[in-house]
Enzyme design. Structure first.
Site, PDB file in Angstrom:
ATOM      1  N   GLU A 123       1.673 -10.510   2.004  1.00  0.00           N
ATOM      2  CA  GLU A 123       1.341  -9.062   1.728  1.00  0.00           C
ATOM      3  C   GLU A 123       0.770  -8.763   0.455  1.00  0.00           C
ATOM      4  OE1 GLU A 123       2.316  -6.708   3.662  1.00  0.00           O
ATOM      5  OE2 GLU A 123       3.960  -7.707   5.191  1.00  0.00           O
ATOM      6  N   ASP A 263      -0.433 -12.744  15.047  1.00  0.00           N
ATOM      7  CA  ASP A 263      -1.673 -11.485  15.096  1.00  0.00           C
ATOM      8  C   ASP A 263      -2.745 -11.741  14.251  1.00  0.00           C
ATOM      9  OD1 ASP A 263       0.078 -10.816  12.970  1.00  0.00           O
ATOM     10  OD2 ASP A 263       0.127  -9.017  13.588  1.00  0.00           O
ATOM     11  N   GLU A 356       8.977  -1.097  17.958  1.00  0.00           N
ATOM     12  CA  GLU A 356       8.741  -2.479  17.655  1.00  0.00           C
ATOM     13  C   GLU A 356       8.742  -3.452  19.001  1.00  0.00           C
ATOM     14  OE1 GLU A 356       8.340  -3.420  13.531  1.00  0.00           O
ATOM     15  OE2 GLU A 356       7.174  -2.002  14.880  1.00  0.00           O
ATOM     16  N   GLU A 377      -1.551   0.004  14.275  1.00  0.00           N
ATOM     17  CA  GLU A 377      -2.620  -0.973  14.974  1.00  0.00           C
ATOM     18  C   GLU A 377      -3.076  -0.009  16.240  1.00  0.00           C
ATOM     19  OE1 GLU A 377      -0.146  -3.607  12.296  1.00  0.00           O
ATOM     20  OE2 GLU A 377       0.576  -1.806  13.548  1.00  0.00           O
ATOM     21  N   THR A 467      -7.086  -6.802   7.394  1.00  0.00           N
ATOM     22  CA  THR A 467      -5.959  -6.503   8.073  1.00  0.00           C
ATOM     23  C   THR A 467      -5.110  -5.327   7.625  1.00  0.00           C
ATOM     24  OG1 THR A 467      -4.149  -7.435   9.839  1.00  0.00           O
ATOM     25  CG2 THR A 467      -4.316  -8.122   7.242  1.00  0.00           C
TER      26      THR A 467
END
Length: 607
Positions: A123, A263, A356, A377, A467
């Site tokens: 993160e 991912d 989710e 996304e 990302t």
């Protein structure tokens, strides 16, 4: 695997029948988005950004994130104005010179990382390091139109300082980093040795850019080693699991998928190639993508399987999978991207948001996964598919997303998480990525429809989105640094700015292919089969590596002896088309790699 596919396809078609009356799938819009409405929607998204950004600055700054219901701040990562850092390049994209300049100035004067905080390596890299680097590249370059006259590389210095504090996490026997590190004291002796594949394999863009800006290769090397450490431990099916022990290299969770915990590992393989031109990343992407499409794809959905046996363990759509159609656009695999996006969008239409988790066996929201934390996304994939096809259905989808966010998520000082998509209950939290990604991709979608006038579409460079949605330019300083000899028109950074080769002109003409608008211009020309006209300029050399496979050339192999996976004839014949505002056809490297080998030195690609 062959026995499981029909059952899931049956479930999908059953879902079409069950929800046909409620327009669950592929709703036919009576009225499309007009040019005027697209302009209004773009302006509405801009207002959405400032409602949330001003709410943060007025009520939460310099805390990390905003609590939009109570209008308070909270520290969620390190206590250093996370949302402001994450929002910098969105401010620049919107053309807000005053806010961008003042924010950069404040961060340069006040931000420090010598603090006793244990933070997530993943993160912190994608949000903070990426945010600093993107803003630095914009603020320091006149060509962006957002150059700050008083700026003196303060953000770059902060980025390097932060990266130095993250480096101890990479000191493991496998090269795969710990998941967390203390910014002051390094890795705690009791730190968990288990990390996710995404956590260890989604650091290459930010660290690679930093290496190229500072001429210090260590950042790029450690993150590439982490990727190779994960890939070397893949199964015989070329699948990777979700969690791994960074000391032993043993997989502690062998569920393979394209969503949670994995991912962006796939995402950064392709994007690292696009940004840096490193064929090793392209090769790994092609192998891993082929395996994912063979073992995980149950048209149009994706499932999770055991990485060794390919037995299905989870017939589940999770919201993080929604980035995949956008990645497929970059790879040029448009048709499955369209079908999968339609399936994912159908879940949004049913609930107003994507939960989710959505169980494909029961066609219900997965227990414990009912929330929608403002994730970007699906919006991201919608933007990329509209960019590739100009199909108005994606503008309709964007309009629905704006309506859902405005109706259910807008709250007093910003936008709230949706705690339960079935009852639209609000939760007092707003992740920084809402401003870094969600509204950014919505704004880009509608600005593209109006006639784009922004840094991404009309700026001096082609941009890769990290990302976290940060803008990383394919500038010569980044994309052509330490260029290998396999490319035409290479830029050799030897310390002498005069030592450049002439860049080959690249056509930017639009092309129409099967109803999809594609573009040329991203090609790394080492894929040309004709090496007779390769210019030898500056430090560029030519060489031959006859007879070497990619495994031999790059030293990629399994750590343990494994059987060769069964060949997927259809997949092995597939050609990938790499797209980023542009397109280049890249053939299967197993059967057509002679060109890149003929234009490279045998020993030029070692770390």
């Amino acid at each position: 695997m062959t026995t499981s596919k029909p059952s899931l396809r049956f479930l999908f078609f059953l879902s079409l029948l069950l929800f046909s009356n409620s327009h669950f799938y592929l709703k036919a819009f009576a009225d499309g988005v007009t040019p005027l409405e697209a302009r209004q929607l773009r302006d509405e998204v801009r207002e959405m950004f400032y409602h949330a950004f001003n709410g943060y600055m007025n009520h939460a700054f310099p805390s990390d994130e905003l609590r939009p219901l109570s209008c308070e701040g909270e520290d969620t990562l390190g206590g250093y104005a996370l949302t402001l850092i994450d929002s910098l390049d969105t401010l620049a994209l919107l053309g807000d010179r005053e806010r961008f300049a003042s924010s950069v100035e404040w961060i340069g004067k006040n931000l420090r990382f010598d603090i006793n905080k244990t933070v997530s390596v993943f993160e912190t890299t994608i949000r903070v390091l990426g945010g600093l680097l993107s803003a630095h590249l914009i603020a320091s370059d006149y060509a962006t139109g957002m150059k700050i006259p008083s700026y003196d590389n303060q953000l770059l210095s902060l980025a390097e300082n932060l990266a130095q504090r993250l480096l101890p996490a990479f000191d493991t026997p496998t090269g795969i980093p710990f998941g967390s590190v203390n910014l002051l004291y390094g890795v705690d002796e009791h730190e968990s040795k288990i990390t996710s594949t995404a956590g260890g394999g989604t650091l290459t863009l930010e660290f690679g850019v930093l290496s190229r800006l500072t001429n210090n290769p260590i950042y790029e090397q450690v993150t590439k080693n982490a990727v190779l450490g994960l890939w070397a431990r893949r199964s015989k099916l070329n699948l990777v699991g979700a969690h791994i022990n960074v000391f032993t290299g043993e997989w502690t969770q062998k569920d393979a998928g394209i969503g949670t915990s994995i991912d962006s590992f796939y995402e950064y393989l392709l994007k690292a190639y696009l940004l840096f031109g490193d064929e090793e990343y392209l090769y790994i992407f092609q192998e891993s993508y082929r395996a994912a499409m063979h073992y995980l794809f149950n048209d149009p959905w994706y499932v999770e399987v055991n990485m060794d046996s390919a037995a299905i363990v989870w017939p589940l759509f999770n919201s993080l999978q929604a980035f995949w159609p956008g990645l497929q656009v970059l790879a040029g695999d448009i048709d499955p991207a369209i079908r999968t996006h339609s399936a994912f969008l159908s879940v949004w239409k049913r609930y107003g948001y994507t939960p989710e988790g959505f169980n494909l066996a029961t066609l219900t929201v997965q227990n414990g996964q009912k929330s929608y934390p403002l994730r970007p996304e699906l919006v991201e994939s919608t933007y990329w598919l509209y960019k590739a096809t100009r199909d108005p259905r994606y503008l309709d989808a964007g309009r629905d997303m704006v309506a859902s966010l405005q109706y259910g998520a807008r709250c007093t000082c910003g936008y709230c998480h949706i705690a339960d998509v079935e009852f639209h209950k609000q939760e007092d939290h707003m992740e920084s990525f809402f401003l870094a990604e969600t509204v950014k991709y919505l704004w880009l979608l509608f600005d593209l429809a109006v006639g784009p006038d922004n840094l991404v579409e009309n700026g001096p460079y082609k941009y890769i989105f990290s990302t976290e949605g940060h803008l990383l330019p394919a500038s010569p300083q980044i994309s052509l640094a330490r260029e290998h000899c396999s490319y035409f028109g290479a830029y050799c950074n030897s310390g002498d700015p005069k030592q450049k080769s002439e860049s080959s002109d690249v056509s930017r003409d639009h092309q129409e292919t099967n109803g999809s608008r594609l573009y040329e211009g991203w090609a790394h020309s080492g894929f040309s089969s004709d090496s007779s006209h390769t210019p030898v300029l500056g430090l560029i050399k030519q060489g031959l590596c006859p007879g070497l496979t990619h495994e031999q050339k790059y030293g990629i192999m399994y750590l343990a002896s494994v059987d060769t996976p069964p060949a997927d004839e259809s997949a092995s014949q597939r050609e990938l088309t790499v797209v980023q505002s542009s397109v280049v056809v890249v053939s299967d490297q197993r059967t057509n790699h002679s060109a890149s080998e003929n234009n490279s030195e045998c020993d030029s690609h070692k770390n």
